[in-house]
Scaffold this active site. Structure first.
Site, PDB file in Angstrom:
ATOM      1  N   GLY A  11     -11.939  15.774   0.949  1.00 23.10           N
ATOM      2  CA  GLY A  11     -10.544  15.226   1.416  1.00 23.10           C
ATOM      3  C   GLY A  11      -9.251  15.651   0.797  1.00 23.10           C
ATOM      4  O   GLY A  11      -9.272  16.428  -0.055  1.00 23.10           O
ATOM      5  N   PHE A  82     -12.933   8.029  -3.930  1.00 18.40           N
ATOM      6  CA  PHE A  82     -12.031   8.245  -2.900  1.00 18.40           C
ATOM      7  C   PHE A  82     -12.561   8.097  -1.515  1.00 18.40           C
ATOM      8  O   PHE A  82     -11.602   7.461  -0.606  1.00 18.40           O
ATOM      9  CB  PHE A  82     -11.490   9.732  -2.793  1.00 18.40           C
ATOM     10  CG  PHE A  82     -10.583  10.145  -3.737  1.00 18.40           C
ATOM     11  CD1 PHE A  82      -9.398  10.118  -4.190  1.00 18.40           C
ATOM     12  CD2 PHE A  82     -11.230  11.195  -4.858  1.00 18.40           C
ATOM     13  CE1 PHE A  82      -8.531  10.764  -5.099  1.00 18.40           C
ATOM     14  CE2 PHE A  82     -10.456  11.681  -6.046  1.00 18.40           C
ATOM     15  CZ  PHE A  82      -9.150  11.424  -6.076  1.00 18.40           C
ATOM     16  N   SER A 126      -3.787   1.647  -3.231  1.00 13.37           N
ATOM     17  CA  SER A 126      -2.524   1.972  -2.299  1.00 13.37           C
ATOM     18  C   SER A 126      -1.426   0.993  -2.820  1.00 13.37           C
ATOM     19  O   SER A 126      -1.853  -0.150  -3.120  1.00 13.37           O
ATOM     20  CB  SER A 126      -2.740   2.072  -0.963  1.00 13.37           C
ATOM     21  OG  SER A 126      -1.567   1.953  -0.266  1.00 13.37           O
ATOM     22  N   TYR A 151      -6.897  -1.910   7.033  1.00 11.65           N
ATOM     23  CA  TYR A 151      -7.285  -0.843   5.791  1.00 11.65           C
ATOM     24  C   TYR A 151      -6.662  -1.512   4.526  1.00 11.65           C
ATOM     25  O   TYR A 151      -7.288  -1.286   3.502  1.00 11.65           O
ATOM     26  CB  TYR A 151      -6.459   0.434   6.409  1.00 11.65           C
ATOM     27  CG  TYR A 151      -6.029   1.220   5.480  1.00 11.65           C
ATOM     28  CD1 TYR A 151      -6.950   2.109   4.846  1.00 11.65           C
ATOM     29  CD2 TYR A 151      -4.635   1.154   4.745  1.00 11.65           C
ATOM     30  CE1 TYR A 151      -6.542   2.884   3.789  1.00 11.65           C
ATOM     31  CE2 TYR A 151      -4.380   1.950   3.712  1.00 11.65           C
ATOM     32  CZ  TYR A 151      -5.146   2.757   3.073  1.00 11.65           C
ATOM     33  OH  TYR A 151      -4.785   3.537   2.064  1.00 11.65           O
ATOM     34  N   LYS A 155      -8.322  -2.405   0.862  1.00 10.18           N
ATOM     35  CA  LYS A 155      -8.037  -1.878  -0.704  1.00 10.18           C
ATOM     36  C   LYS A 155      -7.779  -2.974  -1.500  1.00 10.18           C
ATOM     37  O   LYS A 155      -8.281  -3.130  -2.826  1.00 10.18           O
ATOM     38  CB  LYS A 155      -6.768  -1.352  -0.653  1.00 10.18           C
ATOM     39  CG  LYS A 155      -6.659   0.297   0.211  1.00 10.18           C
ATOM     40  CD  LYS A 155      -7.538   0.946  -0.673  1.00 10.18           C
ATOM     41  CE  LYS A 155      -7.809   2.516  -0.043  1.00 10.18           C
ATOM     42  NZ  LYS A 155      -8.804   3.224  -0.268  1.00 10.18           N
ATOM     43  N   ARG A 233      10.694   5.334   0.886  1.00 13.99           N
ATOM     44  CA  ARG A 233       9.327   5.435   0.272  1.00 13.99           C
ATOM     45  C   ARG A 233       9.576   6.180  -1.056  1.00 13.99           C
ATOM     46  O   ARG A 233      10.559   6.969  -1.284  1.00 13.99           O
ATOM     47  CB  ARG A 233       8.520   5.958   1.188  1.00 13.99           C
ATOM     48  CG  ARG A 233       8.270   5.421   2.547  1.00 13.99           C
ATOM     49  CD  ARG A 233       7.491   4.232   2.227  1.00 13.99           C
ATOM     50  NE  ARG A 233       7.082   3.454   3.574  1.00 13.99           N
ATOM     51  CZ  ARG A 233       7.734   2.737   4.170  1.00 13.99           C
ATOM     52  NH1 ARG A 233       8.878   2.302   3.402  1.00 13.99           N
ATOM     53  NH2 ARG A 233       7.269   1.915   5.261  1.00 13.99           N
ATOM     54  N   ARG A 297       8.991   1.024  13.821  1.00 14.15           N
ATOM     55  CA  ARG A 297       7.481   0.846  14.057  1.00 14.15           C
ATOM     56  C   ARG A 297       6.986  -0.388  13.402  1.00 14.15           C
ATOM     57  O   ARG A 297       7.309  -0.901  12.365  1.00 14.15           O
ATOM     58  CB  ARG A 297       6.834   2.237  13.171  1.00 14.15           C
ATOM     59  CG  ARG A 297       5.388   2.158  13.193  1.00 14.15           C
ATOM     60  CD  ARG A 297       4.865   3.551  12.412  1.00 14.15           C
ATOM     61  NE  ARG A 297       5.143   3.491  10.976  1.00 14.15           N
ATOM     62  CZ  ARG A 297       4.552   4.629  10.307  1.00 14.15           C
ATOM     63  NH1 ARG A 297       3.749   5.432  10.938  1.00 14.15           N
ATOM     64  NH2 ARG A 297       4.611   4.362   8.975  1.00 14.15           N
TER      65      ARG A 297
END
Ligand code: UD1
Length: 347
Positions: A11, A82, A126, A151, A155, A233, A297
């Site tokens: 990945g 991962f 994350s 998601y 984590k 970010r 968003r």
């Protein structure tokens, strides 16, 4: 030579990490089910380092297959885990798939580690675990907030699973790495991010727009409480990020005095707005990116960037790539895909 199992090693972040591990003299064994990556990355890793990593196509949830991996590749000392489903939007639509994939695969690793005498696991987490922080920059002590998506919740749950296993006396160490926004590609442009269909993340969408594949980039909101109104970010170069994994493995396996469980933020410690990023990309590449401000968003955090002092001081990690260089590498990778030399996985 220490042998490291890299799950998800074909990945995006996994492949860059395999390159850095090999460069530092580690032997690597990749397990990947290729659900969101291409077998071609094995050749590409080899073309960068001259070393072909061992590769097994398998699902990390498959205990019998994983037992075979540990048996056939005897002496695996550490794991970098991962392998996971990673699309926020998809996780809202298919939560059970996300819980099954992400949690079962970690449980399988943790259950097998003592049986095969594996000494440590580095876990890919994350900054999403922090939600919208009250204080910036954000250190590892900041509270973990309710996840915004299945998601993100996987984590958080996986971090808790590791913590609970270690508190209960598990005979291994763990380092949890909380990534900010991984960006860019290897400078060779042999490996990079392969977006799955229409990119959801900013930089792949931006490079596809610059390449004419997308008509325009939508900037999701300019009415946030930030200097230019767009979200902020912390964009971290994927090669810098990959190097942090090698340092984490080194500490976990070679430093007998290091704690059994540690957390590190991996970011540059610099907040960059969406509009600043577009501007930096245009300057770095001499291209114009058509963009339009649209509505916000759903689920976006207004601003987040890292306090990465702990990783700097304890791991000795210092990101070196400038945002310009990172965006140039993303563009070079995009050009390589345009040239048709990369097999995109089926949507
Ligand atoms: C997202 C996930 C995060 C995950 C990461 C993986 C959320 C809330 N967070 O981070 O958990 O680890 O992806 O890479 O989904 N933007 C635009 N136009 C676009 C795309 C993005 O303006 O077409 C903006 C977004 O509003 C955001 C910034 O660009 O402000 C970065 O977005 P993105 O790349 O999707 O990452 P995150 O949302 O930060």
């Amino acid at each position: 030579m220490s042998k490291i199992l890299v799950t998800g090693g074909t990945g995006y972040i996994g492949s860059h990490t395999v390159v850095e591990l090999q460069t530092e003299g580690y032997e690597t064994v990749i397990v990947d089910n290729l659900s969101n990556s291409s077998i071609e990355f094995i050749e590409r890793i080899q073309s960068i380092t001259g070393i072909r990593p061992a590769f097994i196509q398998a699902d990390c949830k498959d205990t019998e297959a994983m037992k075979r991996v540990f048996t056939e590749h005897e002496g695996i000392e550490g794991i970098i885990h991962f392998a996971a489903s990673k699309f926020v939007g998809e996780s809202v639509e298919k939560p059970l798939m996300y819980y099954r994939n992400n949690i079962d695969s970690l449980l399988t690793m943790l259950e097998l580690m003592p049986q095969f005498d594996v000494k440590g696991i580095v876990f890919s987490s994350s900054c999403t675990v922090y939600g919208q922080p009250d204080l910036l920059p954000i250190s590892e002590e900041s509270p973990v907030k309710t996840a915004e998506s299945p998601y993100g919740n996987t984590k958080q749950i996986n971090e808790e699973i590791i913590r609970d296993a270690i508190h209960a006396g598990a005979p291994y160490k763990s380092i949890i790495l909380r990534y900010f926004n991984p960006t860019g590609a290897h400078p060779s442009a042999e490996i990079g991010e392969l977006p799955n269909g229409t990119p959801q993340n900013l930089v792949p969408f931006l490079t596809q727009t610059a390449a004419g594949i997308r008509k325009e980039l939508k900037v999701f909101g300019n009415d946030y409480n930030t200097p230019d109104g767009s979200c902020i970010r912390d964009y971290i170069d994927v090669v810098d990020l990959a190097k942090a994994h090698v340092m984490a493995v080194e500490r976990m396996l070679k430093n007998a005095a290091s704690p059994q469980l540690e957390y590190f933020n991996l970011g540059k410690g610099e907040g960059v707005s969406v509009l600043e990023l577009i501007n930096t990309f245009e300057q770095a590449t001499n291209l114009k990116v058509p963009y339009r401000i649209t509505e916000r968003r759903a689920g976006d955090i207004e601003q987040i960037w890292a306090d990465a002092h702990r990783a700097n001081e304890i791991l000795g990690w210092k990101p070196v790539e400038t945002l310009e260089d990172t965006l140039r590498s993303a563009w070079k990778w995009q050009l390589k895909q345009l040239a048709g030399t990369t097999c995109l996985p089926a949507d």
